[in-house]
Design a protein around this motif. Structure first.
Motif, PDB file in Angstrom:
ATOM      1  N   ALA A  87     -32.932  55.674  27.576  1.00 19.79           N
ATOM      2  CA  ALA A  87     -33.465  55.855  28.932  1.00 19.79           C
ATOM      3  C   ALA A  87     -32.759  54.917  29.906  1.00 19.79           C
ATOM      4  O   ALA A  87     -32.429  55.314  31.030  1.00 19.79           O
ATOM      5  CB  ALA A  87     -34.969  55.615  28.946  1.00 19.79           C
ATOM      6  N   ALA A  88     -32.500  53.686  29.490  1.00 15.12           N
ATOM      7  CA  ALA A  88     -31.797  52.731  30.357  1.00 15.12           C
ATOM      8  C   ALA A  88     -30.379  53.222  30.648  1.00 15.12           C
ATOM      9  O   ALA A  88     -29.893  53.115  31.787  1.00 15.12           O
ATOM     10  CB  ALA A  88     -31.764  51.352  29.698  1.00 15.12           C
ATOM     11  N   TYR A  89     -29.731  53.775  29.641  1.00 14.97           N
ATOM     12  CA  TYR A  89     -28.383  54.298  29.844  1.00 14.97           C
ATOM     13  C   TYR A  89     -28.397  55.474  30.823  1.00 14.97           C
ATOM     14  O   TYR A  89     -27.575  55.540  31.742  1.00 14.97           O
ATOM     15  CB  TYR A  89     -27.774  54.732  28.508  1.00 14.97           C
ATOM     16  N   VAL A  90     -29.330  56.389  30.650  1.00 11.07           N
ATOM     17  CA  VAL A  90     -29.416  57.545  31.553  1.00 11.07           C
ATOM     18  C   VAL A  90     -29.750  57.079  32.969  1.00 11.07           C
ATOM     19  O   VAL A  90     -29.232  57.623  33.952  1.00 11.07           O
ATOM     20  CB  VAL A  90     -30.431  58.581  31.022  1.00 11.07           C
ATOM     21  N   ASP A  91     -30.589  56.039  33.107  1.00  9.66           N
ATOM     22  CA  ASP A  91     -30.859  55.457  34.429  1.00  9.66           C
ATOM     23  C   ASP A  91     -29.576  54.942  35.068  1.00  9.66           C
ATOM     24  O   ASP A  91     -29.355  55.125  36.279  1.00  9.66           O
ATOM     25  CB  ASP A  91     -31.866  54.309  34.321  1.00  9.66           C
TER      26      ASP A  91
END
Length: 117
Positions: free
Chosen positions: A60-64
């Motif tokens: 999720a952090a990467y996609v953010d």
């Protein structure tokens, strides 16, 4: 003196008694093994859940961060092509929404269903 038939009947009864006791022991052992297997499966499931939780937070952090990069690219278009910048920022919002779905999705959503949306 007992007849051969009586002796055979008695031997059959003794065999059945011993077999019954042996079956009880086998049932007890099988039950114990089944309980151990359930406990090990529970431990394995918990380990998998923890690993998935850690990986989904990282994902999720990467996609953010991808959404933020797209948003920055959209701002580059604002001066010359504002409508394009707006569309790019809308796309960034959609990507950010995917990150939120990943973050809040459960194990079933992420792994079993294969689609966090």
């Amino acid at each position: 003196m007992r007849t051969f038939s009586e002796q055979a009947i008695e031997a059959g009864r003794e065999f059945n008694d011993k077999a019954g006791a042996g079956n009880k022991n086998l049932k007890d052992e099988a039950s114990g093994l089944a309980n151990e297997a359930k406990e090990m499966a529970g431990q394995g499931t918990e380990t998998i859940k923890q690993a998935v939780s850690h990986k989904k937070d990282a994902g999720a952090a990467y996609v953010d961060s991808v959404a933020e990069a797209i948003r920055c690219a959209g701002r580059e278009f604002d001066s010359d092509f504002p409508i394009v910048g707006k569309f790019i920022r809308n796309a960034a919002s959609q990507v950010e929404s995917v990150a939120g779905s990943i973050r809040t999705g459960g194990l079933n959503d992420l792994v079993l269903n294969g689609n966090p949306l």
